[in-house]
Scaffold this motif. Sequence first.
Motif, mmCIF file in Angstrom:
data_model
loop_
_atom_site.group_PDB
_atom_site.id
_atom_site.type_symbol
_atom_site.label_atom_id
_atom_site.label_comp_id
_atom_site.label_asym_id
_atom_site.label_seq_id
_atom_site.Cartn_x
_atom_site.Cartn_y
_atom_site.Cartn_z
ATOM 1 N N GLU A 262 0.828 -1.211 0.000
ATOM 2 C CA GLU A 262 0.000 0.000 0.000
ATOM 3 C C GLU A 262 0.859 1.256 0.000
ATOM 4 O OE1 GLU A 262 -2.745 -0.122 3.216
ATOM 5 O OE2 GLU A 262 -3.687 -2.002 2.563
ATOM 6 N N GLU A 263 1.916 1.247 0.791
ATOM 7 C CA GLU A 263 2.836 2.396 0.826
ATOM 8 C C GLU A 263 3.444 2.658 -0.546
ATOM 9 O OE1 GLU A 263 7.441 3.043 2.083
ATOM 10 O OE2 GLU A 263 6.234 1.854 3.469
ATOM 11 N N LEU A 264 3.909 1.606 -1.202
ATOM 12 C CA LEU A 264 4.599 1.768 -2.485
ATOM 13 C C LEU A 264 3.632 2.187 -3.592
ATOM 14 C CD1 LEU A 264 7.007 -1.297 -2.289
ATOM 15 C CD2 LEU A 264 7.516 1.102 -1.795
ATOM 16 N N ARG A 265 2.425 1.641 -3.571
ATOM 17 C CA ARG A 265 1.437 2.051 -4.577
ATOM 18 C C ARG A 265 1.074 3.517 -4.427
ATOM 19 N NH1 ARG A 265 -1.620 -2.968 -2.673
ATOM 20 N NH2 ARG A 265 -0.806 -4.680 -3.975
ATOM 21 N N ALA A 266 1.045 3.988 -3.188
ATOM 22 C CA ALA A 266 0.693 5.388 -2.939
ATOM 23 C C ALA A 266 1.807 6.341 -3.346
ATOM 24 C CB ALA A 266 0.347 5.584 -1.468
ATOM 25 N N ARG A 267 3.038 5.905 -3.187
ATOM 26 C CA ARG A 267 4.182 6.800 -3.429
ATOM 27 C C ARG A 267 4.689 6.738 -4.857
ATOM 28 N NH1 ARG A 267 8.714 5.955 1.028
ATOM 29 N NH2 ARG A 267 9.591 7.643 -0.200
ATOM 30 N N HIS A 268 4.467 5.622 -5.531
ATOM 31 C CA HIS A 268 5.039 5.414 -6.862
ATOM 32 C C HIS A 268 3.950 4.908 -7.811
ATOM 33 C CE1 HIS A 268 8.930 5.915 -4.903
ATOM 34 N NE2 HIS A 268 8.586 4.976 -4.047
ATOM 35 N N THR A 269 4.333 4.722 -9.067
ATOM 36 C CA THR A 269 3.383 4.203 -10.053
ATOM 37 C C THR A 269 3.494 2.685 -10.197
ATOM 38 O OG1 THR A 269 5.003 4.589 -11.821
ATOM 39 C CG2 THR A 269 3.423 6.360 -11.346
ATOM 40 N N SER A 270 4.184 2.056 -9.270
ATOM 41 C CA SER A 270 4.461 0.624 -9.375
ATOM 42 C C SER A 270 3.204 -0.221 -9.187
ATOM 43 C CB SER A 270 5.491 0.209 -8.321
ATOM 44 O OG SER A 270 6.697 0.910 -8.485
ATOM 45 N N THR A 271 3.154 -1.297 -9.977
ATOM 46 C CA THR A 271 2.197 -2.365 -9.709
ATOM 47 C C THR A 271 2.860 -3.316 -8.720
ATOM 48 O OG1 THR A 271 1.212 -2.211 -11.910
ATOM 49 C CG2 THR A 271 0.898 -4.273 -10.711
ATOM 50 N N VAL A 272 2.210 -3.556 -7.596
ATOM 51 C CA VAL A 272 2.807 -4.382 -6.543
ATOM 52 C C VAL A 272 1.919 -5.596 -6.297
ATOM 53 C CG1 VAL A 272 3.708 -4.450 -4.198
ATOM 54 C CG2 VAL A 272 3.771 -2.300 -5.488
ATOM 55 N N THR A 273 2.479 -6.785 -6.515
ATOM 56 C CA THR A 273 1.765 -8.037 -6.295
ATOM 57 C C THR A 273 2.286 -8.689 -5.020
ATOM 58 O OG1 THR A 273 1.530 -8.351 -8.689
ATOM 59 C CG2 THR A 273 1.197 -10.288 -7.282
ATOM 60 N N VAL A 274 1.392 -9.062 -4.136
ATOM 61 C CA VAL A 274 1.761 -9.697 -2.870
ATOM 62 C C VAL A 274 1.438 -11.180 -2.943
ATOM 63 C CG1 VAL A 274 1.250 -9.827 -0.412
ATOM 64 C CG2 VAL A 274 1.483 -7.591 -1.519
ATOM 65 N N LEU A 275 2.461 -12.004 -2.734
ATOM 66 C CA LEU A 275 2.296 -13.465 -2.764
ATOM 67 C C LEU A 275 2.965 -14.059 -1.527
ATOM 68 C CD1 LEU A 275 3.116 -14.186 -6.535
ATOM 69 C CD2 LEU A 275 0.846 -14.145 -5.463
ATOM 70 N N PRO A 276 2.256 -14.127 -0.415
ATOM 71 C CA PRO A 276 2.859 -14.687 0.804
ATOM 72 C C PRO A 276 3.284 -16.140 0.592
ATOM 73 C CG PRO A 276 0.802 -13.557 1.296
ATOM 74 C CD PRO A 276 0.865 -13.692 -0.189
ATOM 75 N N ALA A 277 4.432 -16.496 1.183
ATOM 76 C CA ALA A 277 4.925 -17.873 1.069
ATOM 77 C C ALA A 277 5.897 -18.138 2.207
ATOM 78 C CB ALA A 277 5.620 -18.091 -0.277
ATOM 79 N N ASP A 278 5.920 -19.377 2.647
ATOM 80 C CA ASP A 278 6.901 -19.841 3.620
ATOM 81 C C ASP A 278 7.900 -20.700 2.867
ATOM 82 O OD1 ASP A 278 8.422 -20.844 5.644
ATOM 83 O OD2 ASP A 278 6.753 -21.755 6.764
ATOM 84 N N LEU A 279 9.083 -20.160 2.632
ATOM 85 C CA LEU A 279 10.068 -20.858 1.807
ATOM 86 C C LEU A 279 10.657 -22.092 2.483
ATOM 87 C CD1 LEU A 279 11.926 -17.823 0.174
ATOM 88 C CD2 LEU A 279 10.056 -19.213 -0.742
ATOM 89 N N ALA A 280 10.315 -22.317 3.745
ATOM 90 C CA ALA A 280 10.720 -23.562 4.391
ATOM 91 C C ALA A 280 9.878 -24.743 3.903
ATOM 92 C CB ALA A 280 10.596 -23.430 5.906
ATOM 93 N N ASP A 281 8.739 -24.452 3.291
ATOM 94 C CA ASP A 281 7.893 -25.487 2.700
ATOM 95 C C ASP A 281 8.547 -25.968 1.410
ATOM 96 O OD1 ASP A 281 5.970 -26.936 1.275
ATOM 97 O OD2 ASP A 281 4.325 -25.642 1.889
ATOM 98 N N PRO A 282 8.791 -27.268 1.269
ATOM 99 C CA PRO A 282 9.471 -27.762 0.055
ATOM 100 C C PRO A 282 8.718 -27.497 -1.232
ATOM 101 C CG PRO A 282 8.697 -29.583 1.422
ATOM 102 C CD PRO A 282 8.548 -28.345 2.233
ATOM 103 N N HIS A 283 7.415 -27.208 -1.159
ATOM 104 C CA HIS A 283 6.630 -26.945 -2.361
ATOM 105 C C HIS A 283 6.406 -25.450 -2.598
ATOM 106 C CE1 HIS A 283 5.881 -31.216 -2.401
ATOM 107 N NE2 HIS A 283 5.372 -31.154 -1.192
#
Length: 271
Positions: free
Chosen positions: A47-68
């Motif tokens: 939200e901060e970055l979208r407000a300050r810049h023209t960037s498209t920001v995609t959020v994809l939460p992940a736990d990289l400890a998961d082997p998949h």
Amino acid sequence: MPPARPVSLITGASAGIGAAFARDLAARGHDLILTARRADRLESLAEELRARHTSTVTVLPADLADPHAVSALCDALAARGLAVDWLINNAGYGVPGTFEANDWPTHEAFIRVLMTAPTELAWRLLPGMRQRGYGRIINVASLAGHVPGSAGHTLYAASKAYLIKFSQSLALENRHLGVHVCALCPGFTWSEFHDVTGTRELMNKLPGFMWQTAEAVVREGHDAVERGEVVHVTGGVNRFIKALVKLLPDRLALWLSGRESKRYRDLGEAV
């Protein structure tokens, strides 16, 4: 030639160096893909970055400890038609306590996050970069990867040394195709890292001149990968330490590392 709006994937983007990379790249006109475990923090940063810049920001939460996790993350990118131009392998943490003080699942998760996940992400995203003739991969390693291992964070230096060697080989294999790979090696950086490991009180004993801000580390890393520098140690103090260690006999360097471990590492039971 780089695309008009490069797309950057940043792991561990919820705080510290990862969040600083997100802010820096958004300011430079990149669209972003942010991943980490803490979805609420990622959404707040987005939200901060979208407000300050023209960037498209995609959020994809992940736990990289998961082997998949990496394959699922890349499937999500493909489903959204997102081709990654910049990969910032930043996710990481420390496991305090001696090797036997932690159970194997703790060590296994650490190895997945700090070694397996960045390697797999590079393997999955590199073909597209090669095909397009442009790409940047920054593997956030550490000064710890250049000096003898210390007691109390047994796998940390080993994982960072791996990232350095991996980056060197990857750079040699791909630089003629427009893909730059850099192992970024900061020293002590102001972030939540030592709060999470419970070693903040110990770290506060270090003199202020040994610390850098996450923003300073990111600026050096961006400039280094664009120059085609394969390994970059940030800050004059850290570069001096690296040079000094290379000059010392191995036995003396290891003795010094052991002495400092007692002063600045948690050698007790895992927390």
